[in-house]
Design a protein around this motif. Structure first.
Motif, mmCIF file in Angstrom:
data_model
loop_
_atom_site.group_PDB
_atom_site.id
_atom_site.type_symbol
_atom_site.label_atom_id
_atom_site.label_comp_id
_atom_site.label_asym_id
_atom_site.label_seq_id
_atom_site.Cartn_x
_atom_site.Cartn_y
_atom_site.Cartn_z
ATOM 1 N N UNK A 153 5.125 -9.933 -24.709
ATOM 2 C CA UNK A 153 4.992 -10.937 -25.024
ATOM 3 C C UNK A 153 3.758 -11.696 -26.232
ATOM 4 N N UNK A 154 3.049 -10.552 -25.924
ATOM 5 C CA UNK A 154 1.107 -10.035 -26.650
ATOM 6 C C UNK A 154 1.233 -10.765 -27.984
ATOM 7 N N UNK A 155 -0.442 -11.386 -28.484
ATOM 8 C CA UNK A 155 -0.109 -11.778 -30.180
ATOM 9 C C UNK A 155 -0.136 -9.870 -30.279
ATOM 10 N N UNK A 156 0.541 -10.164 -31.529
ATOM 11 C CA UNK A 156 0.799 -8.868 -32.280
ATOM 12 C C UNK A 156 -0.947 -8.895 -33.800
ATOM 13 N N UNK A 157 -0.380 -8.218 -33.300
ATOM 14 C CA UNK A 157 -2.156 -7.760 -34.582
ATOM 15 C C UNK A 157 -3.952 -7.959 -34.380
ATOM 16 N N UNK A 158 -4.417 -7.701 -34.303
ATOM 17 C CA UNK A 158 -5.411 -7.733 -33.792
ATOM 18 C C UNK A 158 -6.235 -8.570 -33.722
ATOM 19 N N UNK A 159 -6.440 -9.325 -32.535
ATOM 20 C CA UNK A 159 -6.826 -10.512 -31.893
ATOM 21 C C UNK A 159 -8.710 -10.834 -31.677
ATOM 22 N N UNK A 160 -9.255 -11.560 -32.271
ATOM 23 C CA UNK A 160 -10.927 -10.829 -32.024
ATOM 24 C C UNK A 160 -10.887 -12.204 -30.308
ATOM 25 N N UNK A 161 -11.827 -11.556 -29.084
ATOM 26 C CA UNK A 161 -11.649 -12.483 -28.170
ATOM 27 C C UNK A 161 -12.630 -13.545 -28.555
ATOM 28 N N UNK A 162 -13.584 -13.214 -29.527
ATOM 29 C CA UNK A 162 -14.812 -13.742 -30.130
ATOM 30 C C UNK A 162 -14.373 -14.825 -30.698
ATOM 31 N N UNK A 163 -13.484 -14.507 -31.331
ATOM 32 C CA UNK A 163 -13.117 -15.710 -32.830
ATOM 33 C C UNK A 163 -12.231 -16.789 -32.693
ATOM 34 N N UNK A 164 -12.193 -17.794 -33.510
ATOM 35 C CA UNK A 164 -11.705 -19.155 -32.742
ATOM 36 C C UNK A 164 -10.266 -18.875 -32.327
ATOM 37 N N UNK A 165 -9.989 -19.706 -31.755
ATOM 38 C CA UNK A 165 -8.927 -20.430 -30.650
ATOM 39 C C UNK A 165 -8.556 -21.731 -31.453
ATOM 40 N N UNK A 166 -7.606 -21.506 -30.752
ATOM 41 C CA UNK A 166 -6.243 -22.536 -31.201
ATOM 42 C C UNK A 166 -5.879 -22.879 -29.903
ATOM 43 N N UNK A 167 -4.739 -24.182 -29.948
ATOM 44 C CA UNK A 167 -3.908 -24.610 -28.983
ATOM 45 C C UNK A 167 -2.330 -23.677 -29.026
ATOM 46 N N UNK A 168 -1.745 -23.476 -27.782
ATOM 47 C CA UNK A 168 -0.627 -23.394 -27.792
ATOM 48 C C UNK A 168 0.178 -22.790 -26.593
ATOM 49 N N UNK A 169 1.300 -23.482 -26.867
ATOM 50 C CA UNK A 169 1.936 -24.338 -24.973
ATOM 51 C C UNK A 169 2.828 -23.067 -24.820
ATOM 52 N N UNK A 170 2.228 -22.263 -23.032
ATOM 53 C CA UNK A 170 2.347 -21.385 -22.890
ATOM 54 C C UNK A 170 3.284 -21.546 -21.609
ATOM 55 N N UNK A 171 4.249 -20.988 -21.255
ATOM 56 C CA UNK A 171 5.187 -21.026 -20.151
ATOM 57 C C UNK A 171 4.858 -19.534 -18.642
ATOM 58 N N UNK A 172 4.793 -20.359 -18.224
ATOM 59 C CA UNK A 172 4.535 -19.201 -17.015
ATOM 60 C C UNK A 172 5.264 -19.090 -16.552
ATOM 61 N N UNK A 173 6.996 -19.640 -16.032
ATOM 62 C CA UNK A 173 8.032 -18.711 -15.980
ATOM 63 C C UNK A 173 9.727 -19.900 -16.297
ATOM 64 N N UNK A 174 10.503 -19.591 -15.694
ATOM 65 C CA UNK A 174 11.344 -21.089 -16.544
ATOM 66 C C UNK A 174 11.515 -21.485 -16.215
ATOM 67 N N UNK B 102 8.354 -23.993 -14.166
ATOM 68 C CA UNK B 102 7.585 -24.594 -14.710
ATOM 69 C C UNK B 102 7.359 -25.435 -15.452
ATOM 70 N N UNK B 103 6.649 -26.207 -15.168
ATOM 71 C CA UNK B 103 5.622 -27.103 -16.924
ATOM 72 C C UNK B 103 5.278 -26.429 -17.356
ATOM 73 N N UNK B 104 5.376 -26.523 -18.550
ATOM 74 C CA UNK B 104 4.476 -25.834 -20.026
ATOM 75 C C UNK B 104 3.090 -26.072 -20.156
ATOM 76 N N UNK B 105 2.099 -25.484 -19.998
ATOM 77 C CA UNK B 105 0.636 -26.217 -20.229
ATOM 78 C C UNK B 105 0.221 -25.473 -21.768
#
Length: 335
Positions: free
Chosen positions: A3-24, A26-29
């Protein structure tokens, strides 16, 4: 699965908001994650709307969402068919191996290496998402993002099921389960010219489903048989007992199409199948040409997705509404 992001990702680059599921369970974060960069043959899409499907609730890791509609803001190397500014949606199944028997037979749905949105690649409940350019579909002019998003799974599934039944002129279509799939299935059947019957025990849905085109509304399979039965029954309910019951209303040589997925087994009368020469057909997103027609119907105002719209920040609350069965037809996250 990764489930990792595909493609090159700069950890110092711009950020975005994303919903993350930690388990089936648990509430989405909502989290800040790096904005991904498109790799070869990929595009970066600014998501404007993301439909919330009941199957999202099974997401146990990564970013859920597989009904996106948005605007391409960057293209990776090798992309020729898409450009920045294109309004697109994304297929659930994005790519396959291209080498196996099923890929060679142009049936990549059956490829064992198929790559799916939100399953193998991050999903669309986010401000941006990556997709393979070949898995994007241009949106018709006049079709809004909020209307387009639910069609990339719910609408696609409903119409593909109708087409899988191969209905003929003069036949009757019944739809079992008037929810996120069913309310669209009724409209696609009616827009295609068929007498359409809704099968539901929810009395509060009678008025809206009549307004959407149902010719008749009945409670169960026995009542369906009493009004003449149906040549095609589209099973969109998650209740397998409701789908089994509806088979009582199948006419001779009728086709029962199973699209709604529940945990209980589907009970079938072998005698009924034999004596009526009836068929049971399983269906999902059967062909890309059907998605083109799904979007075209909507763009021409023949089909309308009935939606509840929410801000991305409300994703966790939407998940709870979906679990409780409180969503009326379809929920959409807007960015």
């Amino acid at each position: 699965m990764s489930f990792a992001f595909s493609g090159a990702v700069s950890l110092r680059g711009p950020a975005m908001k994303a919903v993350i599921a930690s388990s089936g369970e648990q509430a989405w974060q909502l989290q800040d994650v790096p904005v991904p960069e498109p790799a070869e043959n990929q595009v970066l899409i600014r998501v404007h709307a993301s439909g919330v499907c009941y199957n999202d609730l099974h997401q146990s890791r990564g970013t859920p969402g597989h009904e996106p509609a948005g605007e391409i803001v960057a293209v990776g190397p090798g992309v020729r068919s898409r450009c920045v500014g294109d309004r697109v949606g994304v297929l659930l199944w994005q790519s396959a191996c291209g080498r196996c028997e099923w890929c060679q037979r142009d049936k990549p749905l059956f490829c064992s290496h198929i790559v799916g949105t939100s399953m193998h690649l991050p999903g669309s409940h986010a401000e941006y998402m990556l997709a393979y350019a070949d898995a994007t579909v241009l949106l018709p002019e006049g079709l809004t993002y909020e209307q387009a998003a639910p069609l990339f799974c719910a609408g696609y599934t409903a119409y593909a099921g109708l087409r899988a039944a191969d209905p003929r002129p003069g036949e009757t279509v019944a739809v079992v389960g008037i929810g996120g799939l069913g309310h669209l299935a009724v409209q696609y059947a009616k827009a295609s010219g068929f007498r359409t019957i809704a099968v539901t025990q929810s009395t509060d849905k009678e008025t809206p489903i009549s307004d959407l085109g149902a010719d008749e509304i009945v409670r169960d399979g026995r009542a369906l048989a009493a009004v003449g039965g149906a040549d095609v029954v589209l099973g969109t309910s998650r209740s397998m007992s409701a789908q089994s019951d509806a088979m009582q209303g199948l006419r001779p040589e009728g086709r029962m199409v199973i699209m709604g997925l529940g945990s209980a087994p589907l009970e079938v009368s072998a005698g009924q199948l034999i004596m009526k020469r009836a068929r049971i057909v399983g269906s999902q997103h059967n062909g890309r040409e059907y998605l083109y027609q799904v979007l075209d119907f909507a763009a021409r105002g023949k089909v309308t997705a009935v939606t509840e719209s929410y801000d991305l920040a409300e994703a966790a609350a939407v998940r709870e509404r979906l679990l409780e069965g409180a969503v009326r037809f379809r929920a959409v996250l807007v960015m």
